[in-house]
Design a protein around this motif. Structure first.
Motif, short mmCIF file in Angstrom:
data_model
loop_
_atom_site.label_atom_id
_atom_site.label_comp_id
_atom_site.label_asym_id
_atom_site.label_seq_id
_atom_site.Cartn_x
_atom_site.Cartn_y
_atom_site.Cartn_z
N GLU A 67 0.82 -1.21 0.00
CA GLU A 67 0.00 0.00 0.00
C GLU A 67 0.86 1.26 0.00
N MET A 68 1.98 1.20 0.72
CA MET A 68 2.87 2.36 0.75
C MET A 68 3.68 2.45 -0.54
N ASP A 69 4.19 1.33 -1.01
CA ASP A 69 4.97 1.33 -2.25
C ASP A 69 4.15 1.82 -3.44
N ASN A 70 2.88 1.44 -3.48
CA ASN A 70 2.03 1.82 -4.60
C ASN A 70 1.78 3.32 -4.68
N LEU A 71 2.04 4.01 -3.58
CA LEU A 71 1.89 5.47 -3.56
C LEU A 71 3.23 6.19 -3.69
N ILE A 99 -1.57 7.85 7.55
CA ILE A 99 -2.13 7.88 8.90
C ILE A 99 -2.91 6.61 9.19
N ASP A 100 -3.67 6.15 8.20
CA ASP A 100 -4.47 4.94 8.39
C ASP A 100 -3.58 3.72 8.64
N ILE A 101 -2.48 3.62 7.90
CA ILE A 101 -1.58 2.48 8.08
C ILE A 101 -0.89 2.54 9.44
N LEU A 102 -0.35 3.71 9.80
CA LEU A 102 0.37 3.83 11.08
C LEU A 102 -0.58 3.58 12.25
#
Length: 413
Positions: A67-71, A99-102
């Motif tokens: 999810e982070m890599d895709n952004l 924020i949602d992931i953290l």
């Protein structure tokens, strides 16, 4: 200018708006590191840091990464002696996802037993990696001995024994004791509106339950020592440290930063110029400061061939004695202050470094200085303070030495 807000559950949010950028760096800081661990579970703070990336109620570990890599964003974490930080850096338009992931990691991590067992093997490999690095090994052994009677001397990663002794039960007990909002700080730097950011963070973290936290930070006793370890390497690694001033002594901490620049903290420093440039005895030589609550270290590090070890060591001791006897000139102090200010201002061009600075200061010092206040602190360093700090620090009675390399246990310096 920094803005600060504290939620009802005690979570402190501090941020710096930089509207001309297109990115945001955001970190969640926990006031828990290896310094507060029991010896039996040494390394648990770092172990928990790893486990936060191993899956939540809503995401697998792969989901967190992808999810982070895709952004095009970055997500990472680190554990230190005194704190743990989880952080993201993203385009401002994607910060809601960060924020949602953290928040998901902090509030909903699974601590799955199978993942704990798997990650234990990963961390044991990490420990071996550092043990295979003679420079890291020399420093870790040195710290273990200068603080042999204090938790500050424990390795952040832990030991082989403690890593096997850490289980899900004592990991969760530690997590529940310290991962609470009133023991945490969220720091943000970049392109955002502070009031809007507070609303976003409150919606995610408002149900995070606070509880009383007991942090007992005692002043660590510094023990002088001389230790060595045979290791089959091409170079000898020398680590030395002098007892220094604590981080909470702001005036003397800035003075020590000025002194460090002159002594060994730059390529124009005394150590670098005399030992590398004039004598050609080393490739790497430098000094640095590690300042903690109630105590600090002034470290000196060098790598060289075995045959040069004695000469390098003696030259370093000479420079320690020389600065302790002759102090510094006003001209040297002025030049070092300008160098410090320049380095600080250049560092402000990174949202990550700004986020790190204000987060750590807020967590451990309970206050954050503005840019102008920091520059004023540097400008206010005077020769009397410098001389006082030199008297305190450059004292060979409080010296720790560790050498790692081939046949070094035979060497007496």
């Amino acid at each position: 200018m920094y803005k600060k807000h504290t939620l009802k559950n005690g979570l402190t949010i501090i941020g710096e708006e930089i509207p001309y950028l297109k990115s945001i760096a955001l970190g969640v800081w926990i006031n828990a590191g290896s310094r507060i661990e029991d010896e039996s579970i040494s390394g648990v703070s770092h172990f928990i840091e790893h486990m936060m990336f191993k899956g939540t109620k809503n995401r697998t570990s792969k989901d967190i990464a992808s999810e982070m890599d895709n952004l095009g964003g970055q997500i990472n974490a680190f554990t230190s002696k005194e704190c743990t930080c989880y952080y993201v850096k993203l385009l401002d338009e994607h910060i809601d996802k960060g924020i949602d992931i953290l928040s998901d990691m902090i509030l909903n991590s699974n601590f799955d037993q199978a993942e704990i067992d798997k990650e234990r093997s990963v961390i044991l490999e990490e420990l071996k990696m550092y043990e295979d690095s003679p420079e890291d090994l020399a420093y870790d052994m040195l710290v273990e001995n200068i603080y042999k009677d204090d938790k500050l001397g424990m390795n952040i990663i832990g030991t082989v024994k403690s890593l096997y002794d850490i289980n899900r039960e004592n990991m969760l007990e530690y997590f529940n004791d310290y991962y609470v909002p009133n023991n945490s700080v969220i720091s943000i730097s970049g392109n955002f509106k502070f009031e809007e950011m507070v609303e976003k963070l409150e919606s995610k973290f408002k149900d995070w339950k606070s509880k009383e936290v007991n942090l007992d930070i005692n002043e660590a006793k510094f023990n002088s020592c001389f230790i060595s370890k045979n290791k089959d390497t091409e170079q000898v690694n020398l680590a030395m440290t002098l007892k220094a001033v604590p981080a909470d002594n702001i005036e003397e901490a800035y003075a020590l930063a000025v002194i460090n620049n002159i002594f060994g903290g730059s390529i124009s420093s005394r150590l670098f110029q005399r030992i590398r440039e004039e004598r050609g005895l080393v490739y790497s030589i430098y000094s640095s400061q590690a300042l903690y609550r109630k105590i600090g270290e002034f470290g000196i590090f060098a790598s060289m061939s075995n045959e040069n070890l004695e000469e390098v060591y003696n030259l370093i001791i000479e420079e320690i004695k020389k600065i302790g006897k002759n102090y510094l000139t006003n001209e040297e102090i002025h030049a070092s202050k300008e160098q410090l200010k320049g380095s600080y201002i250049l560092g402000l061009e990174s949202t990550s470094s700004r986020m790190m600075s204000i987060g750590k200061d807020m967590l451990l010092g309970k206050s954050v200085k503005t840019t102008d206040e920091i520059l004023e602190c540097i400008n206010n360093v005077d020769i009397d303070t410098v001389n006082r700090v030199i008297d305190k620090v450059f004292n060979l009675e409080n010296l720790g030495v560790c050498i790692v390399g081939r046949d070094v246990e035979k060497i007496i310096l």
